[in-house]
Design a protein around this motif. Structure first.
Motif, short mmCIF file in Angstrom:
data_model
loop_
_atom_site.label_atom_id
_atom_site.label_comp_id
_atom_site.label_asym_id
_atom_site.label_seq_id
_atom_site.Cartn_x
_atom_site.Cartn_y
_atom_site.Cartn_z
N GLU A 21 2.39 7.31 -7.65
CA GLU A 21 1.49 6.37 -8.34
C GLU A 21 1.41 4.73 -8.11
O GLU A 21 0.43 4.05 -8.04
N LYS A 24 0.03 4.15 -4.75
CA LYS A 24 -1.70 4.17 -4.95
C LYS A 24 -2.18 2.82 -5.74
O LYS A 24 -3.14 2.26 -5.00
N ALA A 27 -2.29 0.00 -3.37
CA ALA A 27 -3.13 0.43 -2.14
C ALA A 27 -2.66 0.08 -0.91
O ALA A 27 -2.86 -0.37 0.01
#
Length: 148
Positions: A21, A24, A27
């Motif tokens: 997470e 993500k 990025a």
């Protein structure tokens, strides 16, 4: 910068999800891999694929060899290996993965509670970073991925 990261170690907490997470959210161009974390599937794969064993030694022997096929391939392909040691169980396989990664000259991040620093001192000495939390691992990745 594209990185391949292998996540090794304890399977009884959500540390892998926290790292995924965080990657993500930041990025980051990081591909994660790891062992089979379903304990039963990992323990039973030898018998399921190759047949039942009466002796627990041979059951474990079959499963460990099949699991090693996956582990070796993914560690070999990794740019960085993260090894998490929990304090609830002894993770002998995690220590082996850390040693294997070090022998291959892979970059190694070790994560564990400070309470188990002493028994892991040799593993820590082989690492490029030693931290305590998945969030710190993500921060390391963010730093590595910086342009300047």
């Amino acid at each position: 910068m594209r990185l391949k990261v292998y996540l090794s170690g304890e399977i009884h907490s959500d540390w892998r999800t926290t790292i995924a997470e965080g990657i993500k959210a930041a990025a980051l161009d990081i591909e994660l891999s790891g062992p089979i974390t379903n304990h039963e599937a990992s323990d039973d794969c030898g018998e399921v694929i190759l047949g039942a064993e009466e002796n627990p030694f041979w059951k474990d022997h079959k499963a460990s060899k099949i699991n090693a096929l996956r582990t070796r391939k993914l560690i070999n392909d990794a740019d960085i290996v993260v090894v998490r040691f929990g304090d609830k169980y002894k993770q002998w396989n995690a220590a082996f993965d850390a040693g294997y990664a070090a022998a291959l000259n892979k970059s190694l991040i070790v994560m564990h509670d400070p309470k188990i620093t002493h028994p892991l001192k040799e593993v820590d000495a082989a690492a490029q970073a030693v931290c305590e939390t998945p969030e710190q691992v993500v921060e390391i990745f963010k730093y590595i991925a910086r342009d300047q």
